[in-house]
Scaffold this active site. Structure first.
Site, PDB file in Angstrom:
ATOM      1  CB  THR A  65      -0.968   0.010   1.201  1.00 53.96           C
ATOM      2  OG1 THR A  65      -0.225   0.124   2.422  1.00 53.96           O
ATOM      3  CG2 THR A  65      -1.806  -1.259   1.242  1.00 53.96           C
ATOM      4  N   GLY A  66       0.366   2.294  -0.641  1.00 52.64           N
ATOM      5  CA  GLY A  66       1.118   3.545  -0.722  1.00 52.64           C
ATOM      6  C   GLY A  66       2.470   3.341  -1.380  1.00 52.64           C
ATOM      7  CB  SER A  67       3.714   0.789  -3.454  1.00 42.99           C
ATOM      8  OG  SER A  67       2.520   0.413  -4.093  1.00 42.99           O
ATOM      9  CB  THR A  68       2.971   6.038  -6.207  1.00 41.90           C
ATOM     10  OG1 THR A  68       2.565   6.904  -5.140  1.00 41.90           O
ATOM     11  CG2 THR A  68       1.775   5.241  -6.711  1.00 41.90           C
ATOM     12  N   GLY A  97       8.520   6.909  -1.943  1.00 39.23           N
ATOM     13  CA  GLY A  97       9.050   6.697  -0.596  1.00 39.23           C
ATOM     14  C   GLY A  97       9.335   5.247  -0.259  1.00 39.23           C
ATOM     15  N   GLY A 101       7.295   2.785   0.482  1.00 40.97           N
ATOM     16  CA  GLY A 101       6.433   1.817  -0.203  1.00 40.97           C
ATOM     17  C   GLY A 101       6.964   1.441  -1.578  1.00 40.97           C
ATOM     18  CB  SER A 138       7.256   5.480  13.036  1.00 39.11           C
ATOM     19  OG  SER A 138       8.037   6.528  13.568  1.00 39.11           O
ATOM     20  CE1 TYR A 140       3.231   8.388  11.053  1.00 37.74           C
ATOM     21  CE2 TYR A 140       4.833   8.722  12.814  1.00 37.74           C
ATOM     22  CZ  TYR A 140       4.492   8.171  11.599  1.00 37.74           C
ATOM     23  OH  TYR A 140       5.410   7.398  10.925  1.00 37.74           O
TER      24      TYR A 140
END
Length: 264
Positions: free
Chosen positions: A13-16, A18, A20, A141, A154
């Site tokens: 997920t969120g792999s476009t 950074g 990911g 994190s 967060y």
């Protein structure tokens, strides 16, 4: 191809960009067919094409969806009912004062950083158990175990992921399915790089000099005194997905550059 992951399928997920994207690329390097996810279809498609041209023997696919939206998650499950590997990387963060965090913001952070990932686990974990094979990784994190106080909304969600990973891991008892969490320290995403460049925009310095300066001034407790590179987290995640890592169970794995000062 050392990790024995050839032809596995992984949803990251969120792999476009950074972390990911780095995880997706490192998996593809091992012959994994990666499902690239993000909210923007074109951005996802660009990443799919980039991985396809770099690793032509794999079949990356477009898994564009806003996974916070239950309806879009359901559509995603219809399109990709089974995966061998699930990497829950997508998340939001920003520096905020505690008094500015309204109930709506708490809600948004929990829905985005925890419940979206939980929704994916709920669908894919039982299938992994039935196949007696699978990997789930959460990206948390160092703030999960050492909140800085600068992002309470967060940090709390990242601590929740450690707890969720442990609960799910217990359900995998006696199987070859594992659930673990990686806790990266400060990492050089595209975002962070832009911030560093803008802080020292007037200075006639190389990026690595700017980075050193920033670490000395802002993160003196870091032992590597540089940002972790996304590829480093990508390599670790890939190892955790491999058959060689099956003894990691519900483990919070710190890759924080020495940010956390405790021995445990």
């Amino acid at each position: 191809m050392e990790m024995e992951l050839l032809n596995k399928t992984a949803l990251v997920t969120g792999s476009t960009k950074g972390i990911g994207k780095a995880i997706a690329k490192e998996l593809a390097k091992e012959g994994v067919n990666v499902l690239i996810n993000g909210r923007n279809y074109e951005e996802v498609e660009r990443t799919v094409q980039e991985i396809k041209s770099e690793f032509p023997l794999t079949s990356p696919q477009n898994a564009a969806a806003d996974i916070v939206d239950v309806q879009q998650r359901e559509e995603l499950f219809k399109k990709y009912p089974n995966v061998d590997i699930l990497v829950n990387n997508m998340g939001i963060y920003e520096i905020m004062q505690y008094e500015d965090v309204t109930d709506d913001i708490w809600q948004k952070y929990i829905e985005t950083n925890v419940l979206a990932a939980n929704g994916l686990c709920k669908h894919y974990l039982p299938k992994m158990q039935a196949n007696n094979d699978g990997r789930i990784i959460f990206i948390a994190s160092e703030e999960a175990v050492m909140p800085s106080g600068q992002m309470p909304q967060y940090c709390m969600t990242k601590s929740m992921l450690l707890s969720l990973a442990k609960s799910l891991s217990i359900l995998t008892k006696g199987t070859e399915v594992t659930v673990n969490t990686i806790m990266p320290g400060p990492t050089l995403s595209e975002n962070v790089q832009a911030i560093i460049e803008s802080i020292y925009s007037d200075e006639n310095m190389t990026f690595s000099e700017k980075e050193k300066q920033f670490m000395v001034n802002n993160l003196p407790q870091s032992e590597i005194q540089r940002f972790i590179r996304p590829i480093e987290i990508g390599r670790l995640a890939t190892f955790l997905c491999s058959p060689y890592a099956s003894a990691f169970r519900g483990s919070p794995i710190r890759m924080d550059g020495g940010m956390v000062p405790t021995i445990f």
